[in-house]
Structure formats: structure tokens, C-alpha cells
Write a protein that holds these residues in place. Structure first.
Motif, PDB file in Angstrom:
ATOM      1  N   GLU A 177       0.767  -1.268   0.004  1.00 22.61           N
ATOM      2  CA  GLU A 177       0.113  -0.115  -0.040  1.00 22.61           C
ATOM      3  C   GLU A 177       0.800   1.353  -0.120  1.00 22.61           C
ATOM      4  OE1 GLU A 177       0.271  -2.388   2.131  1.00 22.61           O
ATOM      5  OE2 GLU A 177      -1.988  -3.241   2.625  1.00 22.61           O
ATOM      6  N   SER A 178       0.259   2.509  -0.200  1.00 21.67           N
ATOM      7  CA  SER A 178       0.727   3.710  -0.227  1.00 21.67           C
ATOM      8  C   SER A 178       1.402   4.117   1.135  1.00 21.67           C
ATOM      9  CB  SER A 178      -0.408   4.740  -0.515  1.00 21.67           C
ATOM     10  OG  SER A 178      -1.058   5.067   0.366  1.00 21.67           O
ATOM     11  N   THR A 179       2.526   4.675   0.848  1.00 25.10           N
ATOM     12  CA  THR A 179       3.328   5.443   2.166  1.00 25.10           C
ATOM     13  C   THR A 179       2.093   6.301   2.981  1.00 25.10           C
ATOM     14  OG1 THR A 179       5.265   5.362   1.023  1.00 25.10           O
ATOM     15  CG2 THR A 179       5.118   6.710   2.950  1.00 25.10           C
ATOM     16  N   VAL A 180       1.894   6.208   4.323  1.00 23.32           N
ATOM     17  CA  VAL A 180       1.130   7.327   4.827  1.00 23.32           C
ATOM     18  C   VAL A 180       1.868   8.364   5.523  1.00 23.32           C
ATOM     19  CG1 VAL A 180      -0.942   7.781   6.407  1.00 23.32           C
ATOM     20  CG2 VAL A 180      -1.081   5.708   5.111  1.00 23.32           C
ATOM     21  N   LEU A 181       1.624   9.549   5.233  1.00 29.50           N
ATOM     22  CA  LEU A 181       2.800  10.614   5.770  1.00 29.50           C
ATOM     23  C   LEU A 181       1.647  11.415   6.438  1.00 29.50           C
ATOM     24  CD1 LEU A 181       5.613  11.986   5.967  1.00 29.50           C
ATOM     25  CD2 LEU A 181       5.040  13.212   3.873  1.00 29.50           C
ATOM     26  N   ASP A 182       2.091  11.778   7.705  1.00 31.21           N
ATOM     27  CA  ASP A 182       1.465  12.899   8.611  1.00 31.21           C
ATOM     28  C   ASP A 182       1.849  14.259   8.319  1.00 31.21           C
ATOM     29  OD1 ASP A 182      -0.339  14.007  10.196  1.00 31.21           O
ATOM     30  OD2 ASP A 182       0.037  12.601  12.178  1.00 31.21           O
ATOM     31  N   LEU A 183       1.081  15.123   7.794  1.00 36.07           N
ATOM     32  CA  LEU A 183       1.716  16.371   7.748  1.00 36.07           C
ATOM     33  C   LEU A 183       0.862  17.501   8.713  1.00 36.07           C
ATOM     34  CD1 LEU A 183       2.159  16.477   3.896  1.00 36.07           C
ATOM     35  CD2 LEU A 183       3.919  16.387   5.811  1.00 36.07           C
TER      36      LEU A 183
END
Ligand code: TXA
Ligand code: MG
Length: 343
Positions: A177-183
Motif C-alpha cells: 500500500e501507499s506510504t501514509v505521511l502525517d503532515l
């Protein structure tokens, strides 16, 4: 309900889009894994995703859009890193978590004040989102806890009779799955490693950090920043054990585990290098490939294949955590419920 599987073409995209517009759930290919899509703005439609997946209500969904202008209504503000990251990685396997506007109903975001968004890179996914003219909430199209689907056959295995339509676009390229990046906070944080690697993000975000829950179990009672990290994931029916260490020792230890298994455990070894196959003699092995990209793209199919073979014990060789190896090891460790043996 009868589940139709249709190859991707103009007619099947139109049919899928009209189902989405009517509040139904449709499975579709993305470059990472197959998604289970529904209108992100409809509480009733999103509820059907949770029901089909048997997904816990505290695990929020990613909203899929087809162009950057569709982002504005979903967020209350656009964090400063979003435009440069979008320019580099969208469409692609990067999901960005941002402060939510409230357009997405609470059920889709599990009541969080943030929303996770991505533009997928698969032409069928983009065509479907455009044809529907809607933001599409879509988790991976597996039943909750099972390995994510990378083919339409995997989706059918988990969703037959639960959804009206699966668009078959062949096997997914990335396979994890996609990379989940918390911004949404001060420090950009990777909540889930995926197709866009740490190294790729570091080139643009030198201070990016990795959430500790990526490669270690979450401490009892600790709050998860990504609710998905609380749940057991990617698990075949078999028990999975990861063996790590120097290659020679890994082979010896994995072979010993195999030989010590009870006959009805029907063990199999997941290899992280095809070259190891010969060293296991007549034991059942499943080589994942020679590059980490190959291994990542085959991992979920391998876990499902082990189930189909009736394996009750899967012994998996560990690999390096550079590049997409970080995502691969994250999925493998979760499939193993963090059961690791140091050889
Ligand atoms: O590659 C992918 O991302 C695939 C395809 C279909 O796009 N989708 C996918 O969705 O993997 P899902 O639901 O299986 O995983 C979404 C992950 C979960 O770990 C969830 O907890 C996290 O994203 N997530 C979603 N919204 C979030 C939010 N607002 N804050 C933190 N984590 C969030
Ligand atoms: Mg999932």
C-alpha cells in the motif's frame, strides 16, 4: 448479491461510476493494491465499505481524488509541504494526512480531525474517479485483517457476494500500500511505509521521521497515531514467523524450524532471495524475487498462496529495511504479529 468481475474498459468504467454515484461499493485496481471504493461524501455509502470489509469503525479511510484542485474542499488548510510533495509524488503511492474540512463524514475518518488523501497513479483508478466526479473513500479491498489484494481474484476471494462489481485491471505493480505521511503536526511523520520510500521523502523533507509503531509492536495501551496500527494485519490463516540475521544462519535456522514443525503444520518458507532456494533441498519454498521491488509486489500473493496450499506455518526470511524493504518488513512483521527469531 451477485459480484460481477469486468475487465477495465470504457463501458465497465461507466458502469462502476454509476454504481458509485448511486451509493454502491465498487472494487478497482490502483498501482499499490486493489481498493474498495465508495462516495466519500455519503455516510451511507461509506458504511457499506465497513460492512463489506468487516472493518473496525475506528480505522479511517483514505480519500482518493484525481486532481489537486479536488483537495481544497477536503482540507481546512493545506500544510506547506503538500504542494512540493504533490508535485513530485502525485499521482503515486503517497497518502498525505492533513487537517480535515469536515466535508468527509465522521464515519469515513473515524471521527478524527484529519483526513488522509491521495491521487492514485493507475489509469483505471483515475478514469473511475473522474467519471464518478466524486472523491472516493477506498481502503484495500480485503476482508479486515487479511492480506491486501493485488489481483481481482484476491478481491473476489474476500468480497464475493458482498459487492456488486470488481474492475479487473490485472496485477498491481507496487504490491504494497501507499506510504501514509502525517503532515498535520509539526514534524512530518511516516505512519505507514509504502511505495514512496523514506529515502525519497528525505530528499525533500530532511526532518521526516518514522513512527515507532512501524517496525515494533505498539505498547499495550499506547495511543496509535494511525488507528490502523492497532489491528493485526495482512495475516494469512497460517502462523507466520520471521527469521532474521546473517543469510547463512537464517537458512540454517529456518530449515531447523521447518524440520521441527508438526506434520500437520504443512510448513513453507518464504524466501527473500531466489538464490537461497537450492539450500532448502526438498522443503517447500516460495521465492519472493531477487529485488526488493519484486519481493514487495509478490508478498501478499505469496501469503494467500500459502493459505491455498494449506500451510499452517510460514517461515519468512527477513530482508533489509532500505528502500521499499521498509514497507515489505513492516507488512511481514505485522503478518507475523511481530513473532521474530534472531538467527
Ligand atoms: O495504497 C493504498 O493506500 C490503498 C489503495 C486502495 O489506495 N489503500 C489502503 O487503505 O491501504 P487502508 O484503509 O487499507 O489503509 C489506510 C491506512 C490505515 O492504516 C489508516 O489507519 C490510515 O491509512 N489512515 C487513514 N486516515 C488516516 C488519518 N486521518 N490519520 C492517520 N491515519 C489514517
Ligand atoms: Mg488495508
Amino acid at each position: 448479491m451477485r459480484t460481477q468481475v469486468l475487465p477495465v474498459d470504457a463501458a465497465s468504467i461507466r458502469r462502476a461510476a454509476s454504481l458509485l454515484a448511486r451509493g454502491e461499493v465498487v472494487a478497482f485496481p490502483t498501482e499499490t493494491v486493489y481498493g474498495l471504493g465508495a462516495n466519500a461524501q455519503s455516510e451511507d455509502a461509506v458504511r457499506k465499505i465497513y460492512a463489506a470489509k468487516e472493518r473496525p469503525a475506528d480505522n479511517p479511510l483514505i480519500v482518493h481524488i484525481a486532481s489537486l484542485d479536488a483537495l481544497t474542499p477536503l482540507v481546512s488548510e493545506t500544510p506547506k509541504h503538500v504542494p512540493p510533495l504533490a508535485a513530485l509524488f502525485w499521482p503515486g503511492p503517497l497518502t498525505m494526512v492533513m487537517p480535515a474540512s469536515g466535508v468527509v463524514p465522521g464515519i469515513a475518518s473515524a471521527g478524527l480531525s484529519t483526513v488522509a488523501v491521495r491521487i492514485p497513479a493507475h489509469p483505471a483508478a483515475l478514469a473511475l474517479i473522474r467519471a464518478a466526479g466524486l472523491p472516493i473513500s477506498a481502503p484495500s479491498a480485503n476482508r479486515s485483517g487479511r492480506p491486501s489484494p493485488t489481483t481481482a481474484a484476491h478481491v473476489l476471494e474476500d468480497m464475493d457476494g458482498r459487492i456488486p462489481l470488481i474492475l479487473d485491471g490485472g496485477p498491481c505493480g507496487v504490491g504494497v500500500e501507499s506510504t501514509v505521511l502525517d503532515l498535520s503536526g509539526d514534524v512530518p511523520t511516516i505512519l505507514r511505509p509504502g511505495g514512496v520510500t523514506l529515502e525519497m521523502l528525505r530528499a525533500v523533507l530532511p526532518d521526516v521521521r518514522i513512527d515507532p509503531a512501524v517496525l515494533r509492536p505498539l505498547a499495550e495501551g499506547a495511543a496509535a497515531r494511525s488507528p490502523g496500527m492497532r489491528h493485526r494485519h495482512y495475516a494469512p490463516r497460517a502462523r507466520v514467523v520471521v527469521v532474521r540475521g546473517a543469510p547463512e544462519r537464517v537458512v540454517a535456522r529456518a530449515a531447523a524450524l521447518y524440520d521441527g514443525a508438526a506434520a500437520d503444520e504443512n510448513p513453507a518458507v518464504l524466501l527473500c532471495a531466489t538464490a537461497h532456494a537450492g539450500r532448502y533441498g526438498a522443503r517447500t519454498v516460495y521465492p519472493l524475487g531477487d529485488t526488493q521491488a519484486d519481493m514487495a509486489s509478490r508478498l501478499f500473493d505469496a501469503l494467500r498462496a500459502m493459505d491455498a496450499m494449506g500451510a499452517r506455518l510460514v517461515i519468512a526470511e527477513a530482508t533489509g529495511t532500505d528502500g521499499i524493504g521498509l514497507a515489505l518488513m513492516n507488512r511481514l512483521l505485522r503478518a507475523a504479529d511481530f513473532s521474530v527469531i534472531d538467527a
